[in-house]
Scaffold this motif. Structure first.
Motif, short mmCIF file in Angstrom:
data_model
loop_
_atom_site.label_atom_id
_atom_site.label_comp_id
_atom_site.label_asym_id
_atom_site.label_seq_id
_atom_site.Cartn_x
_atom_site.Cartn_y
_atom_site.Cartn_z
N LYS A 141 0.82 -1.21 0.00
CA LYS A 141 0.00 0.00 0.00
C LYS A 141 0.85 1.26 0.00
O LYS A 141 0.36 2.34 0.18
N MET A 142 2.14 1.08 -0.23
CA MET A 142 3.06 2.21 -0.26
C MET A 142 2.85 3.02 -1.53
O MET A 142 2.82 2.47 -2.63
N LYS A 143 2.69 4.33 -1.39
CA LYS A 143 2.50 5.20 -2.55
C LYS A 143 3.84 5.70 -3.06
O LYS A 143 4.78 5.83 -2.30
N PRO A 144 3.90 6.02 -4.35
CA PRO A 144 5.14 6.60 -4.89
C PRO A 144 5.40 7.97 -4.25
O PRO A 144 4.47 8.65 -3.82
N TYR A 145 6.66 8.36 -4.21
CA TYR A 145 7.01 9.69 -3.71
C TYR A 145 6.40 10.74 -4.63
O TYR A 145 6.28 10.52 -5.84
N SER A 146 6.07 11.89 -4.07
CA SER A 146 5.44 12.96 -4.87
C SER A 146 6.42 13.49 -5.91
O SER A 146 7.65 13.42 -5.75
N ILE A 147 5.87 14.05 -6.97
CA ILE A 147 6.69 14.64 -8.03
C ILE A 147 7.50 15.80 -7.46
O ILE A 147 8.68 15.95 -7.77
N ASP A 148 6.88 16.62 -6.60
CA ASP A 148 7.58 17.76 -5.99
C ASP A 148 8.80 17.28 -5.21
O ASP A 148 9.89 17.86 -5.31
N PHE A 149 8.64 16.23 -4.43
CA PHE A 149 9.73 15.67 -3.63
C PHE A 149 10.85 15.16 -4.54
O PHE A 149 12.03 15.43 -4.32
N ARG A 150 10.48 14.44 -5.59
CA ARG A 150 11.46 13.92 -6.54
C ARG A 150 12.23 15.06 -7.20
O ARG A 150 13.45 14.98 -7.38
N GLU A 151 11.51 16.12 -7.58
CA GLU A 151 12.15 17.26 -8.24
C GLU A 151 13.12 17.97 -7.31
O GLU A 151 14.17 18.44 -7.75
N LYS A 152 12.80 18.04 -6.01
CA LYS A 152 13.72 18.65 -5.04
C LYS A 152 15.03 17.85 -4.97
O LYS A 152 16.11 18.42 -4.90
N ILE A 153 14.90 16.53 -5.00
CA ILE A 153 16.08 15.68 -4.93
C ILE A 153 16.92 15.81 -6.20
O ILE A 153 18.14 15.97 -6.13
N VAL A 154 16.27 15.78 -7.35
CA VAL A 154 17.00 15.93 -8.61
C VAL A 154 17.67 17.30 -8.68
O VAL A 154 18.83 17.42 -9.09
N SER A 155 16.98 18.32 -8.22
CA SER A 155 17.54 19.67 -8.21
C SER A 155 18.78 19.73 -7.31
O SER A 155 19.79 20.35 -7.68
N ALA A 156 18.71 19.09 -6.16
CA ALA A 156 19.86 19.06 -5.25
C ALA A 156 21.05 18.38 -5.92
O ALA A 156 22.19 18.82 -5.77
N MET A 157 20.79 17.32 -6.67
CA MET A 157 21.87 16.63 -7.37
C MET A 157 22.42 17.47 -8.51
O MET A 157 23.62 17.48 -8.75
N GLU A 158 21.55 18.17 -9.22
CA GLU A 158 21.98 18.96 -10.37
C GLU A 158 22.86 20.15 -9.97
O GLU A 158 23.62 20.65 -10.78
N LYS A 159 22.77 20.57 -8.71
CA LYS A 159 23.64 21.65 -8.23
C LYS A 159 25.10 21.20 -8.23
O LYS A 159 26.00 22.02 -8.33
N GLY A 160 25.30 19.89 -8.10
CA GLY A 160 26.64 19.33 -8.22
C GLY A 160 27.54 19.48 -7.02
O GLY A 160 28.72 19.19 -7.10
N ASP A 161 27.01 19.91 -5.88
CA ASP A 161 27.87 20.12 -4.72
C ASP A 161 27.74 19.02 -3.67
O ASP A 161 28.20 19.16 -2.55
#
Length: 68
Positions: free
Chosen positions: A9-29
């Protein structure tokens, strides 16, 4: 690539949450491991979402049960 457990019954993570993580990675630091720890997700989730963003241009969850 699935972001949920079949039969659970586990739901996928929200798109907003995923985008925050991808954005943090794209900063490259920060490393994948550090970003995963910061957001309390698995390293494999971060890797999967980065690949999905690069190949598909978005991080929308895949749902094999939805028809388009």
């Amino acid at each position: 690539m699935k972001d949920y457990n079949v039969g659970s019954k586990m739901k996928p993570y929200s798109i907003d949450f995923r985008e925050k993580i991808v954005s943090a990675m794209e900063k490259g630091d920060s490393s994948i491991r550090k970003v995963a720890a910061r957001f309390a997700v698995s390293k494999s989730c971060v890797e999967r979402w980065m690949i999905q963003k690069r190949t598909e241009g978005h991080v929308v969850p895949h749902n094999p049960h939805m028809s388009l």
